[in-house]
Motif scaffolding. Structure first.
Motif, PDB file in Angstrom:
ATOM      1  N   GLY A 201       1.255  12.281  -9.637  1.00 21.65           N
ATOM      2  CA  GLY A 201       0.327  13.105  -9.621  1.00 21.65           C
ATOM      3  C   GLY A 201      -1.125  12.823  -9.758  1.00 21.65           C
ATOM      4  O   GLY A 201      -1.976  13.574 -10.209  1.00 21.65           O
ATOM      5  N   VAL A 202      -1.500  11.487  -9.470  1.00 20.40           N
ATOM      6  CA  VAL A 202      -2.850  11.145  -9.521  1.00 20.40           C
ATOM      7  C   VAL A 202      -3.521  11.284  -8.181  1.00 20.40           C
ATOM      8  O   VAL A 202      -3.287  11.322  -7.256  1.00 20.40           O
ATOM      9  CB  VAL A 202      -2.762   9.836  -9.923  1.00 20.40           C
ATOM     10  CG1 VAL A 202      -4.299   9.283  -9.801  1.00 20.40           C
ATOM     11  CG2 VAL A 202      -2.444   9.587 -11.244  1.00 20.40           C
TER      12      VAL A 202
ATOM     13  N   LEU B 278       0.860  -1.432   0.096  1.00 15.23           N
ATOM     14  CA  LEU B 278       0.097   0.100   0.173  1.00 15.23           C
ATOM     15  C   LEU B 278       0.820   1.294   0.077  1.00 15.23           C
ATOM     16  O   LEU B 278       0.568   2.345  -0.717  1.00 15.23           O
ATOM     17  CB  LEU B 278      -0.932  -0.006   1.312  1.00 15.23           C
ATOM     18  CG  LEU B 278      -2.157  -0.895   1.157  1.00 15.23           C
ATOM     19  CD1 LEU B 278      -2.800  -0.912   2.428  1.00 15.23           C
ATOM     20  CD2 LEU B 278      -3.096  -0.538  -0.020  1.00 15.23           C
ATOM     21  N   GLY B 279       1.838   1.284   0.713  1.00 15.91           N
ATOM     22  CA  GLY B 279       2.873   2.260   0.783  1.00 15.91           C
ATOM     23  C   GLY B 279       3.393   2.735  -0.711  1.00 15.91           C
ATOM     24  O   GLY B 279       3.756   3.612  -1.009  1.00 15.91           O
ATOM     25  N   VAL B 280       3.856   1.443  -1.297  1.00 16.37           N
ATOM     26  CA  VAL B 280       4.507   1.667  -2.522  1.00 16.37           C
ATOM     27  C   VAL B 280       3.587   2.282  -3.429  1.00 16.37           C
ATOM     28  O   VAL B 280       4.131   3.030  -4.274  1.00 16.37           O
ATOM     29  CB  VAL B 280       5.222   0.331  -2.989  1.00 16.37           C
ATOM     30  CG1 VAL B 280       5.342   0.479  -4.390  1.00 16.37           C
ATOM     31  CG2 VAL B 280       6.269   0.186  -2.196  1.00 16.37           C
ATOM     32  N   VAL B 281       2.421   1.947  -3.497  1.00 13.31           N
ATOM     33  CA  VAL B 281       1.411   2.239  -4.659  1.00 13.31           C
ATOM     34  C   VAL B 281       0.801   3.741  -4.178  1.00 13.31           C
ATOM     35  O   VAL B 281       1.022   4.416  -5.180  1.00 13.31           O
ATOM     36  CB  VAL B 281       0.082   1.499  -4.240  1.00 13.31           C
ATOM     37  CG1 VAL B 281      -1.125   2.016  -5.047  1.00 13.31           C
ATOM     38  CG2 VAL B 281       0.260  -0.037  -4.653  1.00 13.31           C
ATOM     39  N   LYS B 282       0.718   4.080  -3.063  1.00 14.65           N
ATOM     40  CA  LYS B 282       0.554   5.576  -2.755  1.00 14.65           C
ATOM     41  C   LYS B 282       1.616   6.510  -3.125  1.00 14.65           C
ATOM     42  O   LYS B 282       1.548   7.402  -3.425  1.00 14.65           O
ATOM     43  CB  LYS B 282       0.200   5.606  -1.198  1.00 14.65           C
ATOM     44  CG  LYS B 282      -1.018   5.203  -0.740  1.00 14.65           C
ATOM     45  CD  LYS B 282      -1.455   5.293   0.655  1.00 14.65           C
ATOM     46  CE  LYS B 282      -2.850   5.008   0.966  1.00 14.65           C
ATOM     47  NZ  LYS B 282      -3.290   5.549   2.183  1.00 14.65           N
TER      48      LYS B 282
END
Length: 72
Positions: free
Chosen positions: A71-72, A60-64
């Motif tokens: 910039g999404v 989850l941290g990597v995805v965020k």
């Protein structure tokens, strides 16, 4: 020959190695037999749950991080 008695409990390092090997699916037969003869199931379950939670938090941290960089 090994100098470890068969009744000696597994160390944290041995259990962690087994949990990581199980997560990757590469556990050796020798280590699997050692785990079943000397390990306690509750220890493996607790380490497995902890590993899974840490893995999910890491993903989850990597995805965020990737989304914020994009910039999404």
């Amino acid at each position: 020959m090994t100098d470890e008695p068969d009744d000696k409990p597994l160390t944290f390092r041995e259990m962690l190695g087994s949990v990581l090997a199980a997560a990757l699916g590469v556990q050796s037969g020798k280590n699997r037999a050692r785990d079943f003869s000397r390990g306690k199931p509750v220890h493996f379950i607790a380490l497995g749950v902890l590993f899974t939670l840490l893995f999910v938090v890491l993903v989850l941290g990597v995805v965020k991080l990737v989304l914020s960089i994009a910039g999404v």
